[in-house]
Write a protein that holds these residues in place. Structure first.
Motif, PDB file in Angstrom:
ATOM      1  N   ARG A   1      64.895  27.874  34.253  1.00  0.00           N
ATOM      2  CA  ARG A   1      65.707  26.714  33.902  1.00  0.00           C
ATOM      3  C   ARG A   1      67.126  26.823  34.440  1.00  0.00           C
ATOM      4  NH1 ARG A   1      63.587  25.906  27.667  1.00  0.00           N
ATOM      5  NH2 ARG A   1      61.885  24.470  28.189  1.00  0.00           N
TER       6      ARG A   1
ATOM      7  N   GLU B   1      56.602  27.657  29.154  1.00  0.00           N
ATOM      8  CA  GLU B   1      56.781  27.322  27.740  1.00  0.00           C
ATOM      9  C   GLU B   1      55.588  27.822  26.930  1.00  0.00           C
ATOM     10  OE1 GLU B   1      58.894  25.646  25.734  1.00  0.00           O
ATOM     11  OE2 GLU B   1      60.101  24.230  26.890  1.00  0.00           O
TER      12      GLU B   1
ATOM     13  N   ARG C   1      66.631  25.694  38.259  1.00  0.00           N
ATOM     14  CA  ARG C   1      66.060  24.393  38.610  1.00  0.00           C
ATOM     15  C   ARG C   1      67.115  23.300  38.561  1.00  0.00           C
ATOM     16  NH1 ARG C   1      61.186  21.175  35.470  1.00  0.00           N
ATOM     17  NH2 ARG C   1      60.916  19.537  37.016  1.00  0.00           N
TER      18      ARG C   1
ATOM     19  N   ARG D   1      68.601  19.803  37.907  1.00  0.00           N
ATOM     20  CA  ARG D   1      68.275  18.693  37.021  1.00  0.00           C
ATOM     21  C   ARG D   1      69.244  17.553  37.299  1.00  0.00           C
ATOM     22  NH1 ARG D   1      65.055  20.020  32.789  1.00  0.00           N
ATOM     23  NH2 ARG D   1      64.542  22.204  32.563  1.00  0.00           N
TER      24      ARG D   1
ATOM     25  N   GLU E   1      57.206  24.915  34.503  1.00  0.00           N
ATOM     26  CA  GLU E   1      57.993  24.960  33.268  1.00  0.00           C
ATOM     27  C   GLU E   1      57.095  24.830  32.038  1.00  0.00           C
ATOM     28  OE1 GLU E   1      62.189  23.230  31.523  1.00  0.00           O
ATOM     29  OE2 GLU E   1      61.150  22.091  33.091  1.00  0.00           O
TER      30      GLU E   1
END
Length: 729
Positions: A283, A134, A286, A288, A130
């Motif tokens: 995202r 970014e 993934r 969380r 990640e």
């Protein structure tokens, strides 16, 4: 000596004592060498003005003045970038025969130093992935291509935050290059994209390929391509497919393995366009955990650690167990990665899951096993107890019979996914598995849980992804299944299944042609149009209570809160297919009234019939029924009517051609197949259409037709198939 009071100004030094072949302004005092490359040195220096350490990369000065100016412009762009995952650039120092770039100093070392013989923990790989996405997204937004993403270019600060270095600005420009084309950043063969190996201009998607190689290395502990020389590795980057990640790393989440393999696609168009798009996809997939789940998990770890330290209980028996498949062995470890037991199993598939309360005492461990002779390999689900004892065995091939729907189907199945899903208050946690027929195209999805094994759906095409969502708000989750339906025109589909409606011996169903026999299991089956995208998957909804989103490449299909698909209710799609099947039966029984039956079907189902994908699917079912009733010429006319309405699909033209062949009209059959090939365009692989033409030539001993078909094969470079057809002819 020019005095430097602003760290963001490009400066020139004409005086000063040379140190190690170059001179720096007095502001920066060199201390020691951090690293030496083929064309550059990196030094640790102290900034006396700001009282902090910096890194200084020293480069040979480019020969041409224009190259120097380009490098200066690059640094001006680079030092404007501010991102927590990018190494900050401060200054460019022009010091006579050398040039130096002053940048942020990071004391945590680089990523290659953290790689041992094995891969990193999954959570650490996800965090690094990640961060790098970014960083690359920031560069790509500014029009900068990194060109050399690899572990040694990922540095860590004192807090362990990863930062990407060397983003196309820290090396001398080659004389024919553009702003980012440098001698040092054209790439490292072990991490270069195929297009870079071929000498093509890199794009943002090239960085994604290099990131894919890096993440593969982090997961597996070795790069996907390793050879005896850099030339061998470069060749493999262009020609070879990366080995499956989960074969070596069974605990890697399926979504993460798929994500990395998409980064490693050979064609740039099959990757994401840039890191921004890839980051959104990453995202979305993934997991969380909520703060509450995190606190609960942390508390459990503390309790287990304390109990184990006191020696009051066997901590291994209470810790979470984590099965994985590695090198042909099922290995079960506890939460602290201590091996509890291992078993070598011939034919084991690269999947293993732990399931609590699945009809037996304690935790079950499930895996898939293929056995038998090549071409006739059965697939079992094997269930073991926590202690390694064999508890159960579910032979998938004996719980459904695909032969009536798929005459070419073999017993050679392979498991393509096995994961545990929470299906709500009634069923709880179940193992959901998907298998495909290796020699043919059906896909099978089933469950194993407290109610035992069950087959939910046999689809006429591969199943790609499965998710779960509570559409009715009653605490019971339905399964959302996406994939491709070959029999209905290679169209993408989404099905919604009620797992509670399945029995341990589900009916043999080939959706949607046998949809009326499914009972309450299959709630709805929607077509989404011809599948032309390399990736079909399901993303979670934007909010916790929002239904999932279907993605077909860049296309997004939203499901309604009640499961409605593109405005059609689940019951509406189910009723449509039931009506189509019943109409097909009536057509077989009422010779001479075929057109009337189809018109009545279109009138009753006007809202659905008006949608091209459903009309094509219905026409395929009706035409097939007519062919089975020995009236293929009528089936061809039904399909021709669909084409006449303006609908153009490659598989529609192909099915028209096949129907005319069955009816004995070779001229119209060849015309339709040639039109299908024209729709595809070169490079998209019209193998089925060309094989139809070649088989027709062979059956009719048509040498003129064969020469035309062989010429078409040659234009698509299908030499293997040309040889096969030549043998048949």
């Amino acid at each position: 000596m020019v005095e430097h009071r602003h760290r963001t100004r490009t400066v020139t030094s004409s005086e000063g004592e040379p140190q190690h072949g170059f001179a720096l302004p007095e502001r920066w005092r060199l201390q020691r060498v951090l690293g030496v490359g083929g064309q550059a040195e990196v030094w640790l220096a102290f900034d006396t003005e700001l009282q902090e350490h910096v890194a200084v990369k020293v480069l040979a000065r480019p020969d041409r003045p224009t190259a120097v100016q380009r490098l200066k412009r690059e640094v001006r762009v680079g030092r404007k970038l501010r991102h927590e995952n990018l190494v900050q650039i401060y200054e460019l120092v022009d010091a006579g025969p050398s040039m130096a770039v002053v940048m942020e100093y990071l004391e945590g070392g680089n990523l290659s130093q953290r790689l041992g013989d094995g891969g990193l923990e999954i959570a650490e790989v996800e965090s690094i992935a990640e961060a790098l996405l970014e960083a690359l997204a920031c560069l790509h937004r500014e029009g900068i291509v990194h060109r050399d993403v690899k572990p040694s270019n990922v540095l860590f600060d004192g807090a362990g935050v990863p930062k990407l270095a060397d983003f196309g600005t820290l090396s001398p420009m080659d004389e024919g290059g553009d702003l980012t084309a440098t001698n040092l950043t054209v790439g490292t063969p072990a991490y270069m994209s195929p297009e870079q190996v071929r000498g093509e201009e890199p794009a943002p998607s090239s960085d994604l390929y290099s990131l894919g190689v890096t993440l593969f290395h982090l997961l597996v502990g070795k790069r996907p391509f390793e050879g005896g020389s850099e030339f061998d590795v470069a060749r493999m980057q262009v020609t070879d497919q990366a080995p499956p990640i989960r074969s070596d790393r069974g605990d890697c989440p399926r979504w993460l393995a798929r994500f990395v393999h998409r980064l490693l696609e050979k064609e740039p168009k099959n990757r994401w366009k840039d890191a921004g798009e890839a980051l959104v996809a990453f995202r979305a997939r993934r997991w969380r955990p909520s703060r509450r789940a995190f606190v609960r998990a942390t508390a459990m770890v503390v309790v287990v650690a304390v109990v184990g330290a006191l020696g009051l209980f066997g901590a291994d028996r209470w810790a979470e167990i984590r099965p994985s498949v590695e090198n042909g062995e099922l290995i079960v470890r506890n939460a602290f990665r201590r091996t509890l037991w291992r078993r070598a199993i011939d034919g084991i598939q690269p999947y293993g899951v732990a399931l609590d309360g699945a009809g037996n005492r304690g935790t079950n461990i499930l895996t898939g096993v293929r056995y038998g002779q090549p071409g006739r390999q059965h697939l079992d689900l094997r269930i073991f107890g926590r202690d390694g004892s064999a508890l159960n065995r579910f032979e998938v091939t004996t719980d459904f019979n695909g032969q009536p729907q798929f005459p070419g189907m073999s017993e050679d199945l392979q498991l393509i996914s096995l994961e545990v899903m929470d299906l709500g208050t009634e069923l709880g946690r179940n193992a959901v598995w998907v298998a495909t027929d290796r020699a043919w195209y059906p896909g099978v999805i089933g469950l194993y849980g407290a109610q035992g094994p069950s087959v939910l759906l046999v689809n006429s095409g591969h199943i790609r992804t499965v998710s779960a969502f509570d559409f009715e708000g009653d605490g019971r989750k339905e399964l959302v299944v996406v994939g491709v339906n070959n029999e209905l025109g290679f169209q993408a589909f989404v099905a919604v299944i009620d797992p509670a409606g399945a029995s341990s011996r589900s009916p043999e169903i080939s959706s949607p042609e046998q949809i009326s026999s499914v009972g309450s299991c299959l709630l709805g089956y929607a077509l989404l149009g011809e599948e032309n995208e390399p990736d079909i998957f399901i993303d979670p909804g934007p909010g916790k209570s929002d239904p999932p989103v279907i993605r077909l490449g860049r296309r997004e299909v939203n499901l309604g809160q009640d499961g409605a698909i593109e405005g059609l209710s689940l019951e509406g799609t189910r009723a449509f297919w039931e009506d189509v099947v019943q109409s097909a039966v009536r057509i077989q029984q009422q010779e001479g009234r075929e057109t009337l039956v189809v018109e009545q079907l279109a009138s009753r189902q006007e809202a659905v019939w008006s949608r091209p994908q459903y009309r094509v699917g219905a026409a395929f079912i009706v035409a097939k029924a007519l062919a089975e009733a020995d009236r293929p010429e009528v089936g061809a006319r039904v399909l021709e009517d669909v084409r006449a309405s303006g609908i153009r699909m490659r598989r529609l033209d192909r099915r028209v051609g096949e129907m005319w062949f069955l009816a004995g009209d070779r001229s119209q059959g060849r015309t339709a197949l040639l039109e299908a090939i024209d729709l595809i365009g070169k490079g998209f692989g019209p193998v089925d259409e060309i094989l139809d033409l070649g088989l027709d030539d062979a059956l009719n001993q048509d040498e003129t037709g064969w020469r035309e078909t062989s010429k078409i094969l040659g234009s698509f470079h299908f030499d293997h198939y040309r040889h096969q057809l030549a043998v048949v002819f």
